[in-house]
Design a protein around this motif. Structure first.
Motif, short mmCIF file in Angstrom:
data_model
loop_
_atom_site.label_atom_id
_atom_site.label_comp_id
_atom_site.label_asym_id
_atom_site.label_seq_id
_atom_site.Cartn_x
_atom_site.Cartn_y
_atom_site.Cartn_z
N ARG A 244 0.92 -1.16 -0.12
CA ARG A 244 0.18 -0.18 0.04
C ARG A 244 0.63 1.37 0.10
O ARG A 244 0.28 1.80 -0.74
CB ARG A 244 -0.80 0.10 1.13
N GLU A 245 2.19 1.43 0.55
CA GLU A 245 3.05 2.24 0.96
C GLU A 245 3.36 3.08 -0.10
O GLU A 245 4.16 3.55 -1.00
CB GLU A 245 4.08 1.94 1.45
N VAL A 246 4.16 1.62 -1.49
CA VAL A 246 4.94 2.08 -2.01
C VAL A 246 3.98 1.99 -3.58
O VAL A 246 4.01 3.27 -4.09
CB VAL A 246 5.31 0.40 -2.93
N HIS A 247 2.72 1.94 -3.52
CA HIS A 247 1.81 2.21 -4.03
C HIS A 247 1.60 3.88 -3.93
O HIS A 247 1.52 4.81 -4.73
CB HIS A 247 0.43 1.54 -4.18
N ALA A 248 0.99 4.21 -2.66
CA ALA A 248 0.79 5.76 -2.61
C ALA A 248 1.88 6.26 -3.02
O ALA A 248 1.80 7.70 -3.73
CB ALA A 248 0.68 6.36 -1.00
N LEU A 249 3.40 5.56 -3.00
CA LEU A 249 4.03 6.45 -3.14
C LEU A 249 4.72 7.11 -4.27
O LEU A 249 5.24 8.13 -4.83
CB LEU A 249 5.75 6.25 -2.06
N LYS A 250 4.47 6.10 -5.15
CA LYS A 250 4.73 6.42 -6.68
C LYS A 250 3.70 6.39 -6.94
O LYS A 250 3.83 7.32 -7.70
CB LYS A 250 4.57 5.09 -6.91
N GLU A 251 2.11 6.24 -6.98
CA GLU A 251 1.22 7.65 -7.35
C GLU A 251 1.26 9.61 -6.38
O GLU A 251 1.05 10.14 -7.35
CB GLU A 251 -0.19 7.52 -6.42
N LYS A 252 2.58 9.42 -5.91
CA LYS A 252 2.82 10.59 -5.35
C LYS A 252 3.68 11.37 -5.76
O LYS A 252 4.45 12.02 -5.15
CB LYS A 252 2.53 10.73 -3.58
N ASN A 253 3.99 10.61 -6.53
CA ASN A 253 6.03 10.90 -7.13
C ASN A 253 6.70 11.02 -6.06
O ASN A 253 7.76 11.85 -6.23
CB ASN A 253 5.90 12.43 -8.00
N GLN A 254 6.72 9.87 -4.60
CA GLN A 254 7.87 10.50 -4.13
C GLN A 254 8.09 9.09 -3.88
O GLN A 254 9.22 8.90 -2.68
CB GLN A 254 7.06 10.81 -2.55
N TRP A 255 9.26 8.43 -4.81
CA TRP A 255 9.50 7.18 -4.09
C TRP A 255 10.81 7.17 -5.03
O TRP A 255 11.22 7.60 -5.99
CB TRP A 255 8.77 6.53 -6.08
N SER A 256 11.01 7.35 -3.77
CA SER A 256 12.89 7.92 -4.38
C SER A 256 13.48 6.96 -2.93
O SER A 256 13.47 5.91 -2.26
CB SER A 256 13.16 9.43 -3.32
N ASP A 257 15.04 6.74 -3.04
CA ASP A 257 15.96 5.82 -2.39
C ASP A 257 15.92 6.21 -1.07
O ASP A 257 15.83 5.08 -0.01
CB ASP A 257 17.67 6.16 -3.76
N GLN A 258 15.74 7.27 -1.14
CA GLN A 258 15.42 7.85 0.34
C GLN A 258 14.43 7.29 0.92
O GLN A 258 14.10 6.81 1.91
CB GLN A 258 15.74 9.67 0.98
N MET A 259 12.42 7.28 0.55
CA MET A 259 11.61 6.35 0.20
C MET A 259 11.87 4.73 0.46
O MET A 259 11.05 4.25 1.62
CB MET A 259 10.71 7.00 0.02
N ILE A 260 12.48 4.49 -0.17
CA ILE A 260 13.05 3.35 -0.25
C ILE A 260 13.88 2.80 1.22
O ILE A 260 13.37 1.63 2.55
CB ILE A 260 14.16 2.47 -1.65
N GLN A 261 14.67 3.42 1.54
CA GLN A 261 15.77 3.22 2.72
C GLN A 261 14.42 3.88 3.75
O GLN A 261 14.63 2.92 5.27
CB GLN A 261 16.71 4.49 3.25
N HIS A 262 13.50 4.35 4.13
CA HIS A 262 12.98 4.71 4.92
C HIS A 262 12.05 3.50 5.39
O HIS A 262 11.11 3.25 6.32
CB HIS A 262 11.46 5.67 4.61
N LEU A 263 11.30 3.41 4.03
CA LEU A 263 10.16 1.28 4.02
C LEU A 263 11.41 0.23 4.94
O LEU A 263 10.80 -0.52 5.61
CB LEU A 263 9.71 1.23 2.92
N ALA A 264 12.47 0.18 4.06
CA ALA A 264 13.68 -0.49 5.10
C ALA A 264 13.51 -0.70 6.41
O ALA A 264 13.02 -1.77 7.14
CB ALA A 264 14.74 -0.63 4.26
N TYR A 265 13.61 0.86 6.87
CA TYR A 265 14.47 1.55 8.50
C TYR A 265 12.82 0.72 9.16
O TYR A 265 13.09 0.06 10.44
CB TYR A 265 14.21 2.55 8.44
N GLU A 266 11.45 0.97 8.71
CA GLU A 266 10.41 1.09 8.87
C GLU A 266 9.66 -0.66 9.60
O GLU A 266 9.63 -0.49 10.17
CB GLU A 266 9.15 1.56 8.52
N VAL A 267 10.51 -1.25 8.37
CA VAL A 267 10.37 -2.74 8.53
C VAL A 267 11.43 -3.36 9.26
O VAL A 267 10.59 -3.92 10.30
CB VAL A 267 9.55 -3.47 6.93
#
Ligand code: KG4
Ligand code: ZN
Length: 369
Positions: A244-267
């Motif tokens: 869900r988060e990946v879809h939302a980030l992509k839709e908002k054009n906020q998908w970036s290396d930093q967001m990938i790292q952020h998701l990794a950190y959160e999981v």
């Protein structure tokens, strides 16, 4: 202490590794050889069982002979052979189990069948011959001995299981995986974020990079605590939340290396929080004085750190194996076989891909550490 089967030659082939080791008295590592076919599987994005088994057939004899060579023992010095009979991939298991049966038949030596998941926790009893006591030298434990009762958490690719250990011989399963295991959650997240297969280590690295460049973006994944099932684990919802988060980030054009790292950190934080809370609940309920971590996920430094900072009292000590003994190896098989000490006629031993991990047992009472 019963020394009947002091020198044990152990074999492990439950997943994509081919491993052999010689362990003396359940605690002393004379050799440990692990051949992995993970590079061969990388291009497929997951382990291909047929390919794994073929690679294991090719590796088995070289790995066995290298293990004997490194130990400086000969097959005549070996008192018993141990083999991991399950749970695992059937084709892979057959390679190890049939090799061990052949060895037992040819040499006339006793053969001890071992449960792979339970064997993981015995990595905490090992002294690495090259780094004395390294299995016990974890943050906060002051190099002291394991005391009982202990709560043992096995966190691997397919299992997240909690046990009460009243002695190295007396084990009771408290609860475990009801859907995805912690390792599986790491691996599925890694694939969603574009990292390679079996990606727990990749997630750990990305999460570490995030810590250095944290954003103000609000992202928090659920913590599946299952209040009605304090010792069971369910990580499958994490994958859904991440999708869900990946879809939302992509839709908002906020998908970036930093967001990938952020998701990794959160999981990683979510999995660590759940593992710590449930283990500490068991420690309190059973008045345990040691926590034993094991399995591939226990290699994760952030998870170890969280355990150290949440130890419920000064008398509870944390133990975790040195990193190479967290993931699959044959040393744990040799150690557990020593404490188990139950040889079985080779004619009655079969590969058991679905072997249960839910045990409540007293093993031989005459083995000590
Ligand atoms: O115990 P193991 O080698 O094999 C099984 O019996 O399943 O565990 C493999 C699992 C994989 O899911 C892998 O991603 C995970 O352990 N793992 C890690 C780390 N290293 C391996 N998970 C989190 N952080 C790590 N550093
Ligand atoms: Zn394993």
């Amino acid at each position: 202490m019963n020394n009947t089967y002091k020198n044990i030659l152990a074999i492990e082939t439950t997943c994509d590794e081919t491993a052999a080791a010689i362990v003396v008295g359940g605690t002393r590592v004379m050799s440990s050889v692990v051949a992995s076919s993970s590079e061969v599987h990388r291009k497929w994005g997951g382990i291909v069982p047929e390919v794994a088994a073929r690679e294991q057939l090719k590796s088995m004899i070289p790995v066995l002979s290298e293990s004997l060579k490194q130990s400086r023992l000969t097959i005549d010095d070996v008192d018993a052979i141990a083999v991991s009979v399950g749970p695992g991939l059937i084709g892979s298991l057959l390679v190890g189990v049939e090799s061990a049966k052949t060895l037992a038949f040819v040499t006339g030596k006793p053969l001890i069948p071992v449960n792979h998941v339970i064997a993981h926790m015995y990595a905490n009893f090992l002294q690495n011959s090259t780094a004395e006591n390294s299995s016990r030298a974890q943050p906060g434990d002051n190099n002291k001995k394991i005391t009982f009762p202990a709560v043992s958490l096995v966190v691997s690719g397919g299992h997240t299981e909690l046990y009460l250990m009243e002695s190295p011989q007396k084990l009771r399963w408290l609860g475990g995986t009801i859907d995805d295991a912690a390792g599986e959650a790491f691996d599925k997240t890694a694939r969603l974020l574009g990292f390679e297969n079996r990606g727990g280590a990749a997630i750990e690295q990305a999460a570490f990079n995030y810590k250095l460049s944290a954003t103000s973006y609000q992202l928090r994944l659920p913590r599946p605590y299952l209040p009605d099932q304090p010792f069971n684990f369910s990580f499958s919802g994490l994958k859904t939340a991440i999708v869900r988060e990946v879809h939302a980030l992509k839709e908002k054009n906020q998908w970036s290396d930093q967001m990938i790292q952020h998701l990794a950190y959160e999981v990683q934080e979510s999995i660590a929080d759940v593992l710590v809370r449930k283990t500490v609940t068991a420690v309190e309920q059973y008045h345990a004085t040691s926590i034993l971590l094991s399995g591939g996920v226990s290699a994760n430094k952030r998870i170890r750190e969280k355990f150290v900072s949440h130890l419920p009292s000064d008398i509870v000590r944390l133990f975790a194996p040195p990193l190479p003994l967290c993931t699959d190896n044959a040393v744990t098989i040799g150690s557990y076989a020593f404490f188990l000490g139950k040889p079985t006629d080779w004619r009655n031993i079969d590969a058991q891909p679905d072997l249960t991990v839910e045990i409540d047992t007293t093993l031989h009472e005459d083995r000590d550490i």
